[in-house]
Design an enzyme around this catalytic site. Structure first.
Site, mmCIF file in Angstrom:
data_model
loop_
_atom_site.group_PDB
_atom_site.id
_atom_site.type_symbol
_atom_site.label_atom_id
_atom_site.label_comp_id
_atom_site.label_asym_id
_atom_site.label_seq_id
_atom_site.Cartn_x
_atom_site.Cartn_y
_atom_site.Cartn_z
ATOM 1 C CB ALA A 28 0.683 7.123 12.226
ATOM 2 C CD GLU A 87 3.749 4.411 5.964
ATOM 3 O OE1 GLU A 87 3.165 4.730 7.007
ATOM 4 O OE2 GLU A 87 4.381 3.341 5.856
ATOM 5 C CE LYS A 121 6.768 3.438 8.404
ATOM 6 N NZ LYS A 121 5.547 2.676 8.272
ATOM 7 C CB CYS A 125 7.505 -4.837 12.771
ATOM 8 S SG CYS A 125 7.715 -3.289 13.656
ATOM 9 C CE1 TYR A 131 -1.726 2.791 7.943
ATOM 10 C CE2 TYR A 131 -3.278 1.421 6.758
ATOM 11 C CZ TYR A 131 -2.943 2.162 7.877
ATOM 12 O OH TYR A 131 -3.822 2.260 8.913
ATOM 13 C CD GLU A 144 -2.708 26.784 20.930
ATOM 14 O OE1 GLU A 144 -3.317 27.382 21.814
ATOM 15 O OE2 GLU A 144 -1.633 27.196 20.436
ATOM 16 C CG HIS A 189 -0.678 29.689 23.082
ATOM 17 N ND1 HIS A 189 -1.231 29.570 21.835
ATOM 18 C CD2 HIS A 189 -0.044 30.881 23.126
ATOM 19 C CE1 HIS A 189 -0.960 30.659 21.147
ATOM 20 N NE2 HIS A 189 -0.233 31.463 21.897
ATOM 21 N NE ARG A 237 -8.197 -1.451 -6.617
ATOM 22 C CZ ARG A 237 -8.359 -2.724 -6.326
ATOM 23 N NH1 ARG A 237 -8.399 -3.624 -7.270
ATOM 24 N NH2 ARG A 237 -8.485 -3.110 -5.071
ATOM 25 C CB CYS A 265 7.216 -0.537 11.628
ATOM 26 S SG CYS A 265 5.970 -1.816 11.594
HETATM 27 P P1 NDP Z 1 -3.254 -1.539 1.592
HETATM 28 O O1 NDP Z 1 -4.381 -2.502 1.675
HETATM 29 O O2 NDP Z 1 -3.167 -0.407 2.537
HETATM 30 O O3 NDP Z 1 -3.216 -0.916 0.117
HETATM 31 C C1 NDP Z 1 -3.248 -1.713 -1.027
HETATM 32 C C2 NDP Z 1 -3.387 -0.793 -2.227
HETATM 33 O O4 NDP Z 1 -3.329 -1.564 -3.418
HETATM 34 C C3 NDP Z 1 -4.729 -0.064 -2.250
HETATM 35 O O5 NDP Z 1 -4.541 1.195 -2.808
HETATM 36 C C4 NDP Z 1 -5.561 -0.962 -3.158
HETATM 37 O O6 NDP Z 1 -6.615 -0.310 -3.784
HETATM 38 C C5 NDP Z 1 -4.507 -1.352 -4.180
HETATM 39 N N1 NDP Z 1 -4.806 -2.596 -4.874
HETATM 40 C C6 NDP Z 1 -5.030 -3.812 -4.341
HETATM 41 N N2 NDP Z 1 -5.213 -4.730 -5.309
HETATM 42 C C7 NDP Z 1 -5.100 -4.072 -6.480
HETATM 43 C C8 NDP Z 1 -5.201 -4.471 -7.839
HETATM 44 N N3 NDP Z 1 -5.449 -5.729 -8.165
HETATM 45 N N4 NDP Z 1 -5.034 -3.533 -8.803
HETATM 46 C C9 NDP Z 1 -4.793 -2.256 -8.474
HETATM 47 N N5 NDP Z 1 -4.679 -1.813 -7.212
HETATM 48 C C10 NDP Z 1 -4.855 -2.714 -6.219
HETATM 49 O O7 NDP Z 1 -1.953 -2.447 1.616
HETATM 50 P P2 NDP Z 1 -0.426 -2.087 1.834
HETATM 51 O O8 NDP Z 1 0.295 -3.137 1.091
HETATM 52 O O9 NDP Z 1 -0.145 -0.668 1.533
HETATM 53 O O10 NDP Z 1 -0.248 -2.306 3.394
HETATM 54 C C11 NDP Z 1 -0.626 -3.572 3.983
HETATM 55 C C12 NDP Z 1 -1.005 -3.399 5.420
HETATM 56 O O11 NDP Z 1 0.159 -3.169 6.176
HETATM 57 C C13 NDP Z 1 -1.883 -2.192 5.708
HETATM 58 O O12 NDP Z 1 -3.236 -2.480 5.548
HETATM 59 C C14 NDP Z 1 -1.543 -1.845 7.123
HETATM 60 O O13 NDP Z 1 -2.377 -2.592 7.994
HETATM 61 C C15 NDP Z 1 -0.109 -2.316 7.260
HETATM 62 N N6 NDP Z 1 0.803 -1.157 7.217
HETATM 63 C C16 NDP Z 1 0.720 -0.226 8.196
HETATM 64 C C17 NDP Z 1 1.549 0.860 8.195
HETATM 65 C C18 NDP Z 1 1.423 1.874 9.273
HETATM 66 O O14 NDP Z 1 0.799 1.596 10.285
HETATM 67 N N7 NDP Z 1 1.963 3.087 9.109
HETATM 68 C C19 NDP Z 1 2.551 1.041 7.163
HETATM 69 C C20 NDP Z 1 2.549 0.034 6.174
HETATM 70 C C21 NDP Z 1 1.713 -1.033 6.212
HETATM 71 P P3 NDP Z 1 -8.067 -0.185 -3.116
HETATM 72 O O15 NDP Z 1 -7.911 0.683 -1.936
HETATM 73 O O16 NDP Z 1 -8.874 0.431 -4.223
HETATM 74 O O17 NDP Z 1 -8.506 -1.566 -2.774
#
Ligand code: NDP
Length: 462
Positions: A343, A183, A50, A42, A179, A443, A438, A200, A47
């Site tokens: 978020a 982002e 970022k 984080c 996420y 609102e 307002h 994908r 976080c």
């Molecule tokens: P996510 O699980 O959010 O996203 C992973 C992405 O990669 C998805 O689009 C997924 O597709 C794709 N993917 C996974 N495997 C493959 C593959 N083999 N080939 C092609 N595409 C693939 O993971 P992140 O790494 O973005 O984030 C990890 C975690 O970190 C989040 O789940 C969240 O909990 C936390 N996080 C939170 C944030 C916040 O609160 N603002 C910010 C950043 C991270 P599909 O959806 O189709 O499976």
């Protein structure tokens, strides 16, 4: 004393540090080990940096928007190296706060990789010695998936590296649409990088409300981000000048300055000695825990991203507090993972609590959907073509608000506040009898009196 420590924590991130500090405050003898930098994902590579980069990426729009309000903004320029250095100074400050917080609570902090040697034994690599503890907490977190099966993956970066690039690339392809991908796409595009997302599935941000996903897609395209769906990267080749030839499954080859893989994260459980202590993992390597975060070894607990629960900083902290309450205060407390506000710090931002429409219709036979889609007032004078979305999902039978979704400025801030009444079980009638503030965007949340539409058994009523 039978053991060197009452508690030894492996991992100095959000969950581990909180568990260590609280146990220290309660007078227990605590040790903690971190192999990288205190603060964990984080603070160091997640976080915090970022959000700082998100701020950096929004200024150019403000400069443009200022013209509508009578301002003439002179020449502007952006210095990536300066941003990286400022970020570094801030996370160093926070890292030091983590260290001093541990110290002031009497916790002995080690800069060392630590691995399990048994149910009560931890080996500190930097010191080449084993220490013992009555209880052990494993909070080692996760790391981005480098997707080693991808041909040419070594020419791509992961989010950890994106923060400290020597130069800002002119163009980037980001693989994934969760996420982190979404982002970072907003950050890079806001800083002037020609940005493409390759995903994908059929739409970005799988799992979020479909309308929110579609609107962010539109907003991103308005900001020049190209989104290629239903394709993956097949191969990355490195050209002589550093160009990455990125071959897509559809046949197109994108020649870009950088490729970033944001394909989910993996738990850091390899070579951690889990088997020596009898700590079980699932097939993906996440540590299996019971509802009190206890592993299959009686004396070992696991918190945060190393377990397959909800990968968010406040959740890891909450799990740590529940562990402390249960083990050191005699008040059993299970982590509550229901109705967590979240978020996406995209631009515009997404804030969400509870169910998406697609999830809610599965659960409730009659669902009222209240929706407002409007141009934020700030843009009445800027001329910027942008929309804001507010959406409430209400179970018609109980009148309970079961989902709230906001896309637009400060959506994350709104989601945090919305989570309080929703956690209290509020009804739509509670929203209706709340006076509007307002003029504000929020609102709209209390002035959507009639449902936009109703779904009965998943079928939209006309
Ligand atoms: P996510 O699980 O959010 O996203 C992973 C992405 O990669 C998805 O689009 C997924 O597709 C794709 N993917 C996974 N495997 C493959 C593959 N083999 N080939 C092609 N595409 C693939 O993971 P992140 O790494 O973005 O984030 C990890 C975690 O970190 C989040 O789940 C969240 O909990 C936390 N996080 C939170 C944030 C916040 O609160 N603002 C910010 C950043 C991270 P599909 O959806 O189709 O499976």
């Amino acid at each position: 004393m039978k053991y060197d420590y009452d508690l030894f924590v492996i991992g100095g991130g959000s969950g581990g540090v909180r568990a260590g500090r609280r146990a220290g405050t309660l007078g227990h003898k605590v040790g903690i080990a971190e192999e990288s930098r205190y603060g964990g994902t984080c603070v160091v590579r997640g976080c915090v940096p970022k959000k700082l980069y998100v701020y950096a990426s929004t200024f150019h729009e403000s400069f443009e928007d200022a013209a509508g309000y009578g301002w003439t903004v002179g020449d502007t320029s952006f210095d990536w190296k300066k941003l990286v250095a400022s970020k570094e100074a801030e996370i160093t400050r926070l890292e030091n706060l983590y260290r001093s917080g541990l110290k002031s609570n009497g916790v002995e902090a080690f800069d060392s990789r630590a691995v399990l040697r048994g149910p009560h034994e931890v080996y500190l690599e930097a010191e080449d010695r084993v220490v013992t503890a009555e209880r052990i907490v494993v909070a080692v977190g996760g790391t981005p998936n480098r997707h080693v099966s991808l041909d040419g993956h070594e020419h791509a970066i992961i989010s950890d590296e994106a923060f400290d690039l020597a130069e800002l690339p002119k163009s980037i392809v980001i693989s994934g649409a969760g996420y982190i991908a979404v982002e970072f796409a907003g950050i890079f595009a806001g800083l002037g990088v020609d940005t493409t997302i390759v995903y994908r599935g059929p739409e970005i941000l799988n799992g979020f409300d479909n309308e929110v996903r579609a609107l962010l897609h539109e907003e991103y395209e308005k900001r020049g981000i190209r989104i290629i769906t239903e394709q993956v990267i097949d191969k990355i080749e490195l050209g002589k000048d550093g160009t990455r030839m990125t071959h897509l499954s559809g046949g197109e080859v994108l020649e870009v300055g950088q490729v970033m893989l944001a394909l989910g994260r993996l738990p850091l459980t390899k070579n951690l000695g889990l088997e020596l202590a009898g700590v079980g993992t699932d097939e993906r390597g996440y540590i299996k825990v019971n509802e009190y975060s206890r592993t299959s070894c009686e004396s070992i607990w696991a918190l945060g991203d190393v377990t397959d629960r909800v990968q968010l900083t406040p959740v890891a902290i909450h799990e740590a507090m529940c562990f402390i309450s249960t083990e050191y205060k005699g008040i059993p407390e299970k982590p509550d993972h229901d109705l967590i506000a979240t978020a996406v710090f995209s631009h515009p931002e997404i804030g969400t609590v509870g169910l998406s429409e697609e999830q809610a219709v599965e659960k409730y036979s009659k669902l009222n959907v209240f929706r407002a889609n409007f141009k934020p007032m700030k843009h009445a004078l800027t001329g910027r073509d942008t929309r804001m979305l507010m959406k409430l999902l209400v179970d018609a039978e109980s009148d309970k608000v079961v989902g709230a979704h906001v896309l637009g400025p400060d959506a994350g801030e709104m989601a945090q506040i919305l989570a309080i009444p929703m956690k209290m079980g509020c009804t739509k009638a509670d929203f209706d009898r709340t006076m509007a503030l307002h003029p504000s965007s929020a609102e709209e949340l209390v002035t959507m009196y009639e449902p936009t539409y109703t779904l009965i058994d998943g079928v939209k009523q006309s």
